[in-house]
Motif scaffolding. Structure first.
Motif, PDB file in Angstrom:
ATOM      1  N   ALA A  50      14.607  12.749  -8.270  1.00  0.00           N
ATOM      2  CA  ALA A  50      15.078  12.512  -6.908  1.00  0.00           C
ATOM      3  C   ALA A  50      14.128  11.611  -6.127  1.00  0.00           C
ATOM      4  O   ALA A  50      14.542  10.869  -5.224  1.00  0.00           O
ATOM      5  N   ARG A  51      12.820  11.666  -6.472  1.00  0.00           N
ATOM      6  CA  ARG A  51      11.857  10.809  -5.774  1.00  0.00           C
ATOM      7  C   ARG A  51      12.004   9.346  -6.151  1.00  0.00           C
ATOM      8  O   ARG A  51      11.437   8.465  -5.491  1.00  0.00           O
ATOM      9  N   LEU A  52      12.750   9.082  -7.231  1.00  0.00           N
ATOM     10  CA  LEU A  52      12.948   7.679  -7.610  1.00  0.00           C
ATOM     11  C   LEU A  52      13.665   6.906  -6.514  1.00  0.00           C
ATOM     12  O   LEU A  52      13.461   5.685  -6.345  1.00  0.00           O
ATOM     13  N   ASP A  53      14.526   7.597  -5.755  1.00  0.00           N
ATOM     14  CA  ASP A  53      15.206   6.903  -4.660  1.00  0.00           C
ATOM     15  C   ASP A  53      14.203   6.433  -3.616  1.00  0.00           C
ATOM     16  O   ASP A  53      14.311   5.322  -3.075  1.00  0.00           O
ATOM     17  N   GLU A  54      13.185   7.272  -3.336  1.00  0.00           N
ATOM     18  CA  GLU A  54      12.160   6.864  -2.385  1.00  0.00           C
ATOM     19  C   GLU A  54      11.344   5.687  -2.919  1.00  0.00           C
ATOM     20  O   GLU A  54      11.027   4.747  -2.182  1.00  0.00           O
ATOM     21  N   VAL A  55      11.023   5.751  -4.226  1.00  0.00           N
ATOM     22  CA  VAL A  55      10.267   4.651  -4.835  1.00  0.00           C
ATOM     23  C   VAL A  55      11.094   3.369  -4.799  1.00  0.00           C
ATOM     24  O   VAL A  55      10.580   2.273  -4.483  1.00  0.00           O
ATOM     25  N   ALA A  56      12.393   3.451  -5.112  1.00  0.00           N
ATOM     26  CA  ALA A  56      13.245   2.253  -5.098  1.00  0.00           C
ATOM     27  C   ALA A  56      13.344   1.673  -3.694  1.00  0.00           C
ATOM     28  O   ALA A  56      13.318   0.444  -3.494  1.00  0.00           O
ATOM     29  N   ALA A  57      13.449   2.539  -2.672  1.00  0.00           N
ATOM     30  CA  ALA A  57      13.515   2.057  -1.288  1.00  0.00           C
ATOM     31  C   ALA A  57      12.215   1.362  -0.897  1.00  0.00           C
ATOM     32  O   ALA A  57      12.217   0.306  -0.238  1.00  0.00           O
ATOM     33  N   ALA A  58      11.062   1.955  -1.312  1.00  0.00           N
ATOM     34  CA  ALA A  58       9.774   1.325  -1.000  1.00  0.00           C
ATOM     35  C   ALA A  58       9.629  -0.021  -1.722  1.00  0.00           C
ATOM     36  O   ALA A  58       9.116  -1.000  -1.158  1.00  0.00           O
ATOM     37  N   ALA A  59      10.108  -0.082  -2.966  1.00  0.00           N
ATOM     38  CA  ALA A  59      10.023  -1.352  -3.705  1.00  0.00           C
ATOM     39  C   ALA A  59      10.920  -2.414  -3.082  1.00  0.00           C
ATOM     40  O   ALA A  59      10.548  -3.601  -2.967  1.00  0.00           O
ATOM     41  N   GLU A  60      12.124  -2.004  -2.649  1.00  0.00           N
ATOM     42  CA  GLU A  60      13.034  -2.967  -2.011  1.00  0.00           C
ATOM     43  C   GLU A  60      12.459  -3.462  -0.689  1.00  0.00           C
ATOM     44  O   GLU A  60      12.545  -4.650  -0.376  1.00  0.00           O
ATOM     45  N   ARG A  61      11.843  -2.535   0.049  1.00  0.00           N
ATOM     46  CA  ARG A  61      11.226  -2.927   1.319  1.00  0.00           C
ATOM     47  C   ARG A  61      10.056  -3.888   1.065  1.00  0.00           C
ATOM     48  O   ARG A  61       9.849  -4.864   1.795  1.00  0.00           O
TER      49      ARG A  61
ATOM     50  N   ARG B  88       0.830  -1.208   0.000  1.00  0.00           N
ATOM     51  CA  ARG B  88       0.000   0.000   0.000  1.00  0.00           C
ATOM     52  C   ARG B  88       0.871   1.267   0.000  1.00  0.00           C
ATOM     53  O   ARG B  88       0.531   2.270  -0.636  1.00  0.00           O
ATOM     54  N   SER B  89       2.004   1.211   0.682  1.00  0.00           N
ATOM     55  CA  SER B  89       2.901   2.377   0.710  1.00  0.00           C
ATOM     56  C   SER B  89       3.449   2.673  -0.683  1.00  0.00           C
ATOM     57  O   SER B  89       3.522   3.843  -1.102  1.00  0.00           O
ATOM     58  N   LEU B  90       3.822   1.615  -1.414  1.00  0.00           N
ATOM     59  CA  LEU B  90       4.350   1.839  -2.770  1.00  0.00           C
ATOM     60  C   LEU B  90       3.252   2.308  -3.719  1.00  0.00           C
ATOM     61  O   LEU B  90       3.481   3.173  -4.580  1.00  0.00           O
ATOM     62  N   GLU B  91       2.048   1.758  -3.569  1.00  0.00           N
ATOM     63  CA  GLU B  91       0.957   2.161  -4.468  1.00  0.00           C
ATOM     64  C   GLU B  91       0.538   3.610  -4.237  1.00  0.00           C
ATOM     65  O   GLU B  91      -0.082   4.227  -5.120  1.00  0.00           O
ATOM     66  N   ALA B  92       0.830   4.135  -3.052  1.00  0.00           N
ATOM     67  CA  ALA B  92       0.480   5.540  -2.783  1.00  0.00           C
ATOM     68  C   ALA B  92       1.425   6.522  -3.463  1.00  0.00           C
ATOM     69  O   ALA B  92       1.151   7.738  -3.507  1.00  0.00           O
ATOM     70  N   MET B  93       2.562   6.055  -3.990  1.00  0.00           N
ATOM     71  CA  MET B  93       3.526   6.933  -4.650  1.00  0.00           C
ATOM     72  C   MET B  93       3.157   7.132  -6.114  1.00  0.00           C
ATOM     73  O   MET B  93       2.592   6.233  -6.751  1.00  0.00           O
ATOM     74  N   GLU B  94       3.534   8.347  -6.640  1.00  0.00           N
ATOM     75  CA  GLU B  94       3.230   8.676  -8.024  1.00  0.00           C
ATOM     76  C   GLU B  94       4.301   9.638  -8.550  1.00  0.00           C
ATOM     77  O   GLU B  94       4.717  10.567  -7.843  1.00  0.00           O
ATOM     78  N   LEU B  95       4.783   9.377  -9.760  1.00  0.00           N
ATOM     79  CA  LEU B  95       5.805  10.218 -10.389  1.00  0.00           C
ATOM     80  C   LEU B  95       5.167  11.011 -11.528  1.00  0.00           C
ATOM     81  O   LEU B  95       4.396  10.448 -12.325  1.00  0.00           O
ATOM     82  N   PHE B  96       5.541  12.328 -11.629  1.00  0.00           N
ATOM     83  CA  PHE B  96       4.926  13.204 -12.613  1.00  0.00           C
ATOM     84  C   PHE B  96       5.945  13.623 -13.670  1.00  0.00           C
ATOM     85  O   PHE B  96       7.136  13.784 -13.381  1.00  0.00           O
ATOM     86  N   PHE B  97       5.448  13.806 -14.911  1.00  0.00           N
ATOM     87  CA  PHE B  97       6.278  14.191 -16.050  1.00  0.00           C
ATOM     88  C   PHE B  97       5.795  15.535 -16.596  1.00  0.00           C
ATOM     89  O   PHE B  97       4.615  15.910 -16.442  1.00  0.00           O
ATOM     90  N   ARG B  98       6.714  16.223 -17.236  1.00  0.00           N
ATOM     91  CA  ARG B  98       6.330  17.432 -17.963  1.00  0.00           C
ATOM     92  C   ARG B  98       5.560  17.041 -19.208  1.00  0.00           C
ATOM     93  O   ARG B  98       5.705  15.958 -19.718  1.00  0.00           O
ATOM     94  N   ARG B  99       4.770  18.011 -19.703  1.00  0.00           N
ATOM     95  CA  ARG B  99       3.942  17.720 -20.872  1.00  0.00           C
ATOM     96  C   ARG B  99       4.833  17.369 -22.063  1.00  0.00           C
ATOM     97  O   ARG B  99       5.745  18.104 -22.408  1.00  0.00           O
ATOM     98  N   GLY B 100       4.543  16.190 -22.626  1.00  0.00           N
ATOM     99  CA  GLY B 100       5.256  15.703 -23.802  1.00  0.00           C
ATOM    100  C   GLY B 100       6.580  15.052 -23.490  1.00  0.00           C
ATOM    101  O   GLY B 100       7.254  14.549 -24.394  1.00  0.00           O
ATOM    102  N   ALA B 101       7.054  15.027 -22.206  1.00  0.00           N
ATOM    103  CA  ALA B 101       8.369  14.461 -21.855  1.00  0.00           C
ATOM    104  C   ALA B 101       8.218  13.005 -21.464  1.00  0.00           C
ATOM    105  O   ALA B 101       7.233  12.601 -20.836  1.00  0.00           O
ATOM    106  N   ALA B 102       9.226  12.213 -21.849  1.00  0.00           N
ATOM    107  CA  ALA B 102       9.240  10.795 -21.502  1.00  0.00           C
ATOM    108  C   ALA B 102      10.214  10.499 -20.399  1.00  0.00           C
ATOM    109  O   ALA B 102      10.353   9.347 -19.993  1.00  0.00           O
ATOM    110  N   ARG B 103      10.937  11.525 -19.892  1.00  0.00           N
ATOM    111  CA  ARG B 103      11.892  11.349 -18.815  1.00  0.00           C
ATOM    112  C   ARG B 103      11.529  12.283 -17.674  1.00  0.00           C
ATOM    113  O   ARG B 103      10.948  13.344 -17.872  1.00  0.00           O
ATOM    114  N   LEU B 104      11.866  11.909 -16.460  1.00  0.00           N
ATOM    115  CA  LEU B 104      11.524  12.694 -15.290  1.00  0.00           C
ATOM    116  C   LEU B 104      12.409  13.928 -15.174  1.00  0.00           C
ATOM    117  O   LEU B 104      13.583  13.905 -15.567  1.00  0.00           O
TER     118      LEU B 104
END
Length: 592
Positions: A478-489, A456-472
């Motif tokens: 920087a939030r990817l580190d938090e997502v990776a830690a939640a996924a590892e946990r 549930r903690s990982l599902e509550a996370m969300e990453l946002f992109f700029r309009r038309g961009a495919a990269r963060l």
């Protein structure tokens, strides 16, 4: 001018090999042609025409053909019986039925006669004397009765061929031990020849006596009739033998004259010879018969009462044995003794506290007809079923947990609280009949709860992109580190709970642009996030990226409180249409 001689005389015609062939091989060609014509015929027709003649000629020369065909016919009959016994039984039933009925009729007649004689001689003074004699001499009582009550009886009868001394037919009375007929007749022939040669007389052996047996010998032109009689037969019995031998000569004169060792033609002579098997017994006085009948009736009543009593006793014993067997088969019950005392049945033994009630076990077969006393002392049974009941009673497994006994150890599987698992581990070790506790199949409920919380903690996370961009952008990267830690946990918590976690990255795009370009963009965003997570140590086989296409309607969490849908849609964060969300699937791992 004279013509030349060569022209005056014509030269002789020249003969070729073809002109000489009819003269040289003509007869052989005719015979070959006849053979070819015969070969053109059907082989079945040739064999059908030649087989009867061959059998007749072989029969004239002897029994070689019968001897050669006997194994083939025997094996054919045996194979036919094995393949189709029903048809073989139908074929012989017309002959077997009358024979069986005749044998049964004769056996019943003989049994009734023996019963009448036994009733007449049951308790008479004469029968008592004969029983004493039987005990004193060691003979069977039936033999003593036969010897003392019989005037005479024909025990054996031999039809002997005069020229060869071979036995053509042999009959014997019931219950007479079988002897080799050829051996007996060979001895008689030798005695007759000895008397003829020693005393120079044409007289023949007509009577001889051996103990209680008398031999009657009747001579005929081609056969002898020898009768072995126990007792003293009347002179009229000799006339019966003479008439019987005359009928045999009239019926089988040709077979007797041409006898060459085959006894088969004389099988029908048994009916003629059977009239010579005669016997006569002493009549029983009427008074003795009445007394014997009354005594026999009394004995029958006493015997019936004894039989009834013995049968009732056996029935009771069989019932008691059945009860004992039922108690012994029941797990947790041990029967040490079963006794019958004054109409009561007492069972003594041992009983485990978890075993079934012994009286209920006995009543499974119906109500008890006798008073049953059960004396069972407590003990701990090591029967597997009782041990399983003891384990279930002591451990009290929660719902969803199954217990089984494998090799003396308790094997538990399912989901249970950690506290119960720890208590069951040390409680099982002290139970009688249990050697250990196997909890490899158990999963702690707390571990599952922690894994679900991490999901549930990982599902509550969300990453946002700029309009038309495919990269963060920098902040979202920087939030990817938090997502990776939640996924590892999450992966670690799932492993502790005996589960596997599958993380799905779903990318979205706003409505700007075509549907195809938005779907490609959403897929690229999801794959970018997955690649970043792999770079941060998340196993690639736990990730699955997919594009969700255009996200037209965004409902923020605040709409769950019941606000109007139009207001929720108007207040939605426009950035959420350009994001990547995470969904987690937890699966239980399969355990061998």
């Amino acid at each position: 001018m004279r013509e030349p001689r060569a022209r005056r005389e014509a030269p002789p015609p020249r003969k070729t090999l073809e002109d000489l062939r009819p003269l040289l091989v003509g007869p052989e060609q005719h015979r070959i042609q006849r053979i070819e014509e015969r070969l053109d015929q059907s082989m079945v027709e040739m064999v059908a025409g030649a087989l009867p003649e061959a059998v007749i000629e072989s029969r004239k020369k002897g029994e070689a053909l019968s001897w050669a065909l006997e194994p083939l016919l025997s094996s054919a009959i045996q194979e036919r019986v094995r393949q189709d016994p029903g048809s073989f039984a139908d074929a012989i039933s017309p002959a077997m039925g009358p024979a069986i009925r005749k044998a049964v009729r004769c056996a019943l007649r003989a049994m009734i006669q023996r019963l009448n004689e036994a009733a007449a001689l049951g308790l008479s003074w004469r029968s008592m004397r004969w029983r004493v004699e039987a005990r004193r001499t060691g003979r069977p009582f039936a033999e003593v009765v036969l010897l003392r009550s019989m005037v005479y009886r024909t025990e054996q009868l031999f039809l002997v061929h005069r020229g060869t001394g071979l036995v053509l037919e042999h009959l014997s009375a019931d219950e007479i031990p079988y002897r080799d007929p050829d051996q007996v007749t060979a001895m008689l022939t030798a005695i007759d020849a000895f008397a003829h040669d020693a005393f120079r007389t044409d007289a023949r052996l007509e009577r001889f006596r051996v103990g209680d047996l008398t031999g009657w010998v009747e001579h005929g032109p081609s056969a002898l009739l020898v009768s072995i009689v126990r007792g003293v037969a009347p002179p009229a019995y000799g006339l019966v033998l003479c008439e019987t031998l005359e009928r045999v000569h009239l019926s089988y004169g040709g077979e007797l004259a041409g006898f060459r060792g085959d006894r088969t033609p004389f099988s029908g002579a048994r009916e003629l010879l059977s009239r010579c098997l005669q016997q006569q017994r002493q009549p029983i006085p009427r008074r003795a018969r009445a007394v014997s009948i009354a005594a026999a009736l009394l004995a029958a009543v006493v015997a019936a009462a004894l039989v009834f009593s013995v049968r009732a006793s056996r029935e009771d014993q069989r019932r008691v044995d059945g009860w004992g067997e039922a108690l012994r088969r029941e797990p947790g019950l041990l029967v040490t003794a079963a006794e019958r005392r004054a109409g009561q049945v007492v069972f003594t033994g041992l009983r485990d506290p978890l075993a079934a009630d012994p009286r209920a076990v006995l009543e499974r077969g119906g109500p008890l007809r006798q008073e049953v006393i059960l004396r069972f002392e407590p003990f701990y049974s090591l029967h597997p079923q009782i041990v399983e009941r003891r384990v279930a009673s002591a451990l009290e497994p929660p719902p969803g947990v199954t217990l089984a006994l494998r090799g003396g150890a308790v094997a538990a599987s399912g989901v249970a609280p950690q506290r119960w698992i720890e208590r069951a581990r040390w409680s099982a070790a002290v139970l009688p009949g249990v050697s250990g506790f196997d909890g490899e199949g158990l999963t702690a409920q707390e571990s599952i709860d922690r894994a679900r919380a991490a999901a549930r903690s990982l599902e509550a996370m969300e990453l946002f992109f700029r309009r038309g961009a495919a990269r963060l952008s920098g902040e979202q990267a920087a939030r990817l580190d938090e997502v990776a830690a939640a996924a590892e946990r999450l992966i670690a918590r799932a492993r502790e709970a005996g589960m596997t976690a599958e993380i799905r990255e779903i990318g979205y795009a706003d409505p700007v642009g075509s549907e195809a370009s938005n779907r490609a963009l959403s897929q690229a965003r999801a794959e970018h996030v997955a690649a970043e997570l792999v770079a941060r140590g998340i196993p690639a086989d736990r990730l699955r990226a997919s594009g969700g296409g255009t996200r037209r309607e965004v409902v923020p969490p605040s709409c769950a409180g019941g606000a109007a849908r139009a207001e929720c849609r108007a207040g939605a964060d426009e950035r959420r249409a350009r994001s990547v969300i995470f969904l987690v699937d937890l699966h239980a791992e399969s355990k061998d």
